[in-house]
Design a protein around this motif. Structure first.
Motif, PDB file in Angstrom:
ATOM      1  N   SER A  43       0.828  -1.205   0.000  1.00 24.57           N
ATOM      2  CA  SER A  43       0.000   0.000   0.000  1.00 24.57           C
ATOM      3  C   SER A  43       0.860   1.253   0.000  1.00 24.57           C
ATOM      4  N   ASN A  47       1.143   3.939  -3.087  1.00 21.71           N
ATOM      5  CA  ASN A  47       0.849   5.360  -2.892  1.00 21.71           C
ATOM      6  C   ASN A  47       2.052   6.249  -3.196  1.00 21.71           C
ATOM      7  N   ILE A  56       0.207   4.852   4.355  1.00 26.26           N
ATOM      8  CA  ILE A  56      -0.636   3.663   4.231  1.00 26.26           C
ATOM      9  C   ILE A  56      -1.864   3.969   3.366  1.00 26.26           C
ATOM     10  N   THR A  57      -2.298   5.237   3.359  1.00 26.91           N
ATOM     11  CA  THR A  57      -3.306   5.703   2.408  1.00 26.91           C
ATOM     12  C   THR A  57      -2.687   6.828   1.587  1.00 26.91           C
ATOM     13  N   ILE A 410      -4.493  -3.310   8.946  1.00 27.54           N
ATOM     14  CA  ILE A 410      -4.679  -2.220   7.993  1.00 27.54           C
ATOM     15  C   ILE A 410      -4.105  -2.471   6.606  1.00 27.54           C
ATOM     16  N   SER A 414      -6.267  -1.298   3.131  1.00 25.19           N
ATOM     17  CA  SER A 414      -5.712  -0.055   2.582  1.00 25.19           C
ATOM     18  C   SER A 414      -5.226  -0.248   1.159  1.00 25.19           C
ATOM     19  N   TYR A 415      -4.599  -1.393   0.899  1.00 23.92           N
ATOM     20  CA  TYR A 415      -4.030  -1.639  -0.428  1.00 23.92           C
ATOM     21  C   TYR A 415      -5.114  -1.781  -1.501  1.00 23.92           C
ATOM     22  N   HIS A 420     -10.277   6.255   3.814  1.00 22.42           N
ATOM     23  CA  HIS A 420      -9.592   7.110   4.775  1.00 22.42           C
ATOM     24  C   HIS A 420      -9.514   6.298   6.064  1.00 22.42           C
ATOM     25  N   LEU A 421      -8.324   6.137   6.608  1.00 21.74           N
ATOM     26  CA  LEU A 421      -8.111   5.164   7.677  1.00 21.74           C
ATOM     27  C   LEU A 421      -7.772   5.811   9.009  1.00 21.74           C
ATOM     28  N   ASP A 423      -6.236   3.983  12.262  1.00 23.38           N
ATOM     29  CA  ASP A 423      -5.729   2.724  12.818  1.00 23.38           C
ATOM     30  C   ASP A 423      -5.600   2.879  14.331  1.00 23.38           C
ATOM     31  N   GLY A 428      -0.674   2.912  11.487  1.00 26.38           N
ATOM     32  CA  GLY A 428      -0.967   3.719  10.311  1.00 26.38           C
ATOM     33  C   GLY A 428      -1.521   5.094  10.620  1.00 26.38           C
TER      34      GLY A 428
END
Length: 529
Positions: A43, A47, A56-57, A410, A414-415, A420-421, A423, A428
């Motif tokens: 991920s 990105n 991670i995002t 996560i 996420s991948y 929108h995360l 954690d 993350g």
């Protein structure tokens, strides 16, 4: 050399191929890595390659990678070949090929062109269960290769009494890379420098420290500016916790007892290499060999014993043997040449060296045990991740691809999505780290923050292990469903997880979406009223 290399490679890659087919048979022919962590690397790499965001995002920076070098390599490969899920697997297989070549070259130096080279190479590979590490999609094969190259060049360099600079270049190049491949490598820098110092080789001691730590400090300077922490979240969150307001000596003793004396993994991984090392040093001491000669003769043995102890206390030893794979490769390369007689004339060696022989036999028994346990991990682990993380990711992709989601595992979610995360474990999400890093127990401040932040920032749902919140989920979270995998769980945090609605307006529609989604047949879905 080519013959021993080809035979070793055929055996190792043959085993890998068999296990890949076993894994595919349990995941509807969809290759799934043994750990959700692999998808964290993927991920971040995706990105960074696509959006220029190390996170991670794609929405924010997060220091979530345990191996910046490995993640960066993946991002380059994604930029060249596209976002292909098999990139970590193929990279690990190729890296393993280089490692096999190097091991053959290294052992031929001691044993010549003999079949014993194949035995030594295969023992090294399978003692470190590197076939499992290939399937994790993680950085541990690369780490093992760099350690092996380092030991190879050190051996050549030491045989010239540290005068042939041609070998020192290879040694120091790997030193400079190791710290950002795995941060545990810092233990190795300290151990090497210590042994160089006590052998009065101050120049090389300082070079190891400078070249080893300089890249780590550069990374740390950048990381501190982004997160307020010198090291990545994974290192900050997983290290031993010391409370400076309490008795430090007592805490250190407790950590030593917990992580070494009563840690079964330490006995599975480090005890017998450590005992063999002590026996070899003691053997020279009994002969009346001078202290300086003993240290020089067993330079790497002493250094790696120190690494083992530092890693065990400050790092992690796990059932999947991934964090310590580099240790087992290193000990194999150092000890096998010194135990040549046990490979060439085993019965005679066992009679002549009963104590060392006992430890050698114990290592072979451990090899058999690890091979059996590795089979269980591979046979079950891929299915575990497929049934839990991959299914969760597919569900989110279909119904909540751009939504705000709270979670604890996560990687895959996420991948495979654009969520929108938040954690709540902190890996993350920088907002959570200080809650997790400074205490062993979650407190009211944490639960208050999680409740208020998730509501204020309009998070829609959560996918979580209730146990990882100490069974105290925020009051504004409502349980909607329970998902449980079938079969034996060997790699997941928990066999089941819960889906919660955070935004009350989506509660009914979330329940309907869970009901409508086509879950894998091995996932038991229970809707909760």
């Amino acid at each position: 050399m080519m013959k021993t290399f080809l035979i070793t490679a055929a055996v190792f890659f043959g085993v890998c191929l068999i296990y890949i087919l076993i894994m595919l048979s349990s995941t509807d022919n969809y290759f799934t890595y043994l750990l959700d962590d692999a998808y964290i690397h993927m991920s971040i790499a995706k990105n960074f390659s696509t959006y220029g965001v190390w996170g991670i995002t794609r929405y924010a920076f997060s220091s979530s990678s345990s191996s910046p070098v490995f993640t960066f390599i993946l991002s380059v490969l994604i930029a060249v070949f596209g976002n292909q899920i098999l990139i970590p697997l193929i990279f690990n297989l190729i890296t393993a090929g280089f490692l096999i070549f190097l091991l053959n070259k290294y052992y031929i130096h001691f044993f010549g062109q003999k079949p014993i080279v194949i035995v030594a190479s295969l023992f090294t590979l399978f003692l470190a269960v590197l076939h499992v590490q290939v399937m994790t999609g993680m950085e541990h094969i690369l780490h093992a290769l760099m350690v092996a190259i380092n030991i190879y060049y050190f051996q050549q360099w030491s045989e010239s009494h540290f005068k042939n600079n041609r070998f020192s270049y290879g040694f120091y190049t790997t030193i400079a890379l190791l710290g950002l491949i795995r941060f545990e490598s810092m233990f190795y820098f300290v151990a090497l420098a210590f042994v160089f110092f006590i052998t009065k080789n101050v120049r090389n001691a300082l070079l190891v420290l400078i070249l080893g730590f300089a890249p780590v400090f550069v990374f740390g300077y950048f990381n501190y500016g982004k997160t307020g922490y010198f090291l990545p979240n994974s290192v900050v969150l997983k290290g031993p916790l010391l409370d400076l307001s309490e008795n430090m000596g007592k805490q250190i003793i407790e950590i030593f007892v917990e992580r070494i004396l009563i840690n079964l993994s330490f006995y599975k991984i480090g005890l017998f290499p450590l005992l063999i090392s002590i026996a070899l040093v003691a053997k020279d001491y009994k002969k009346g060999t001078g202290l300086q000669k003993i240290i020089l003769h067993h330079f790497l043995i002493i250094a790696w014993c120190l690494v083992l102890l530092m890693h065990s206390i400050s790092g992690r030893l796990t059932g999947i043997f991934r964090y310590e794979a580099y240790l087992l490769v290193a000990f194999s390369m150092i000890l096998i040449p010194k135990l040549k007689l046990f490979l060439v004339h085993p019965l005679a060696a066992l009679k002549a060296e009963k104590v060392i022989g006992l430890f050698v036999v114990a290592n072979f028994i451990l090899l058999i045990y690890k091979s059996g346990y590795a089979h269980l991990i591979i046979a079950n682990g891929s299915a575990n991740v497929y049934q839990q993380q991959i299914q969760s990711a597919r569900f989110l992709k279909k119904y909540y691809n751009n939504s705000k989601v709270v979670a604890n595992d996560i990687g895959a979610i996420s991948y495979f999505t654009d969520i929108h995360l938040l954690d709540f474990m902190g890996l993350g999400s920088n907002e959570i780290v200080h809650f997790r890093a400074n205490t062993k127990k979650l407190d009211e401040d944490f639960y208050g923050f999680l409740s208020q932040y998730s509501e204020k920032e309009n998070y829609k749902l959560a996918i979580a292990y209730e146990e990882w919140l100490d069974w105290q989920t925020p009051e504004n979270w409502r349980k909607v469903a329970r998902l449980e995998i079938s079969g034996r769980n060997l790699v997941l945090g928990e066999k089941h997880l819960f889906i919660y609605s955070i935004d009350p307006r989506i509660h009914d529609s979330l329940k309907q979406n869970i009901k409508s989604f086509r879950w894998d047949k091995n996932v038991k879905v229970t809707l909760l009223e």
